[in-house]
Design a protein around this motif. Structure first.
Motif, PDB file in Angstrom:
ATOM      1  N   LEU A 165       8.766 -78.505  49.932  1.00 11.45           N
ATOM      2  CA  LEU A 165       8.575 -78.379  50.660  1.00 11.45           C
ATOM      3  C   LEU A 165       9.219 -79.870  51.001  1.00 11.45           C
ATOM      4  N   ALA A 166      10.315 -79.863  50.548  1.00  6.79           N
ATOM      5  CA  ALA A 166      11.400 -81.038  50.236  1.00  6.79           C
ATOM      6  C   ALA A 166      12.749 -80.917  51.243  1.00  6.79           C
ATOM      7  N   GLU A 167      12.558 -79.810  51.736  1.00  5.91           N
ATOM      8  CA  GLU A 167      13.137 -79.007  52.306  1.00  5.91           C
ATOM      9  C   GLU A 167      13.335 -79.107  54.118  1.00  5.91           C
ATOM     10  N   ASN A 168      11.992 -78.423  53.373  1.00  2.86           N
ATOM     11  CA  ASN A 168      11.298 -78.486  55.609  1.00  2.86           C
ATOM     12  C   ASN A 168       9.919 -79.951  55.451  1.00  2.86           C
ATOM     13  N   TYR A 169      10.380 -81.300  54.933  1.00  6.25           N
ATOM     14  CA  TYR A 169       9.047 -82.053  54.993  1.00  6.25           C
ATOM     15  C   TYR A 169      10.066 -83.370  54.063  1.00  6.25           C
ATOM     16  N   SER A 170       9.715 -84.407  56.023  1.00  6.24           N
ATOM     17  CA  SER A 170      10.356 -85.649  55.295  1.00  6.24           C
ATOM     18  C   SER A 170       9.602 -86.563  54.387  1.00  6.24           C
ATOM     19  N   TYR A 171       9.813 -86.418  52.513  1.00  4.80           N
ATOM     20  CA  TYR A 171       9.233 -87.256  52.281  1.00  4.80           C
ATOM     21  C   TYR A 171       9.573 -88.678  52.422  1.00  4.80           C
ATOM     22  N   PRO A 172       8.645 -89.733  52.512  1.00  4.34           N
ATOM     23  CA  PRO A 172       8.634 -91.415  52.557  1.00  4.34           C
ATOM     24  C   PRO A 172      10.173 -91.994  51.807  1.00  4.34           C
ATOM     25  N   LYS A 173      11.167 -92.466  52.332  1.00  4.94           N
ATOM     26  CA  LYS A 173      11.951 -93.088  52.483  1.00  4.94           C
ATOM     27  C   LYS A 173      11.620 -94.279  51.415  1.00  4.94           C
ATOM     28  N   THR A 174      12.250 -94.523  50.142  1.00  5.76           N
ATOM     29  CA  THR A 174      12.414 -95.659  49.293  1.00  5.76           C
ATOM     30  C   THR A 174      13.129 -96.271  48.682  1.00  5.76           C
ATOM     31  N   GLN A 175      13.059 -97.864  47.908  1.00  9.58           N
ATOM     32  CA  GLN A 175      14.186 -98.297  47.174  1.00  9.58           C
ATOM     33  C   GLN A 175      13.948 -97.610  46.215  1.00  9.58           C
ATOM     34  N   VAL A 176      12.774 -97.764  45.826  1.00  9.08           N
ATOM     35  CA  VAL A 176      11.965 -97.110  44.307  1.00  9.08           C
ATOM     36  C   VAL A 176      11.302 -96.414  44.470  1.00  9.08           C
ATOM     37  N   VAL A 177      11.251 -96.008  43.424  1.00  6.58           N
ATOM     38  CA  VAL A 177      10.222 -94.719  42.576  1.00  6.58           C
ATOM     39  C   VAL A 177       9.595 -95.077  41.095  1.00  6.58           C
ATOM     40  N   PHE A 178       8.351 -94.865  41.468  1.00  6.54           N
ATOM     41  CA  PHE A 178       7.700 -95.294  39.939  1.00  6.54           C
ATOM     42  C   PHE A 178       7.136 -93.983  39.352  1.00  6.54           C
ATOM     43  N   THR A 179       7.098 -93.237  38.446  1.00  4.75           N
ATOM     44  CA  THR A 179       5.724 -92.310  37.797  1.00  4.75           C
ATOM     45  C   THR A 179       5.585 -92.528  36.939  1.00  4.75           C
ATOM     46  N   SER A 180       5.169 -91.780  35.703  1.00  5.04           N
ATOM     47  CA  SER A 180       4.330 -91.264  34.621  1.00  5.04           C
ATOM     48  C   SER A 180       5.348 -91.213  33.652  1.00  5.04           C
ATOM     49  N   PRO A 181       5.047 -91.699  32.648  1.00  8.70           N
ATOM     50  CA  PRO A 181       6.196 -90.703  31.826  1.00  8.70           C
ATOM     51  C   PRO A 181       6.084 -89.418  31.613  1.00  8.70           C
ATOM     52  N   LEU A 182       5.333 -88.584  32.325  1.00 12.69           N
ATOM     53  CA  LEU A 182       5.145 -87.730  31.911  1.00 12.69           C
ATOM     54  C   LEU A 182       6.043 -86.400  32.548  1.00 12.69           C
ATOM     55  N   LYS A 183       6.654 -85.329  31.834  1.00 13.11           N
ATOM     56  CA  LYS A 183       7.410 -84.324  32.283  1.00 13.11           C
ATOM     57  C   LYS A 183       7.041 -84.048  33.751  1.00 13.11           C
TER      58      LYS A 183
END
Length: 129
Positions: free
Chosen positions: A41-59
């Motif tokens: 997906l990362a190779e074939n799709y353009s994910y939104p550009k961002t300066q910050v990514v927030f995430t759950s702490p789960l692996k």
């Protein structure tokens, strides 16, 4: 007033959900299939550009961020952690009782969690400005 666009991206596949288990707070890694699919997906799709990514702490969530946004250091927010399925955690629908009851519980918990997490993320982003 400054506004923000927030994109929610679900984590990649994990072996446990592929086998039909309810997994919330159980901290498991992405499956090999999940990692492979995210890379494609990362190779074939353009994910939104961002300066910050927030995430759950789960692996599974932090691993997804590392694959999709390798140049960023995600900010872990505990309130983005998945809901606890209680007695259903780690079980399949057949072993956990009523599937309809489970879906209702899951929707309510998810809506509450997303609202709380979005407020926290916006507050943290505002304090960085």
């Amino acid at each position: 007033m400054k506004s923000y666009v927030i994109h929610f991206i679900r984590h990649g596949a994990i072996d446990e959900t592929l086998s039909g288990k309810y997994i919330g707070v159980t901290d498991v890694s992405l499956s090999e299939e999940g990692k492979k699919a995210l890379r494609q997906l990362a190779e074939n799709y353009s994910y939104p550009k961002t300066q910050v990514v927030f995430t759950s702490p789960l692996k599974r969530c932090t691993e997804t961020c590392q694959i999709l946004y390798p140049d960023l250091s995600p900010l872990s927010i505990a309130n983005l952690r998945e809901c606890n399925f209680g007695e259903w955690e780690g079980k399949t629908a057949l072993r956990s009782g009523s599937a309809a009851t489970m879906r209702s519980h899951r929707r309510t918990a998810k809506a509450t969690r997303i609202s709380s997490a979005a407020s926290a993320a916006c507050s943290r982003a505002s304090s960085r400005d």
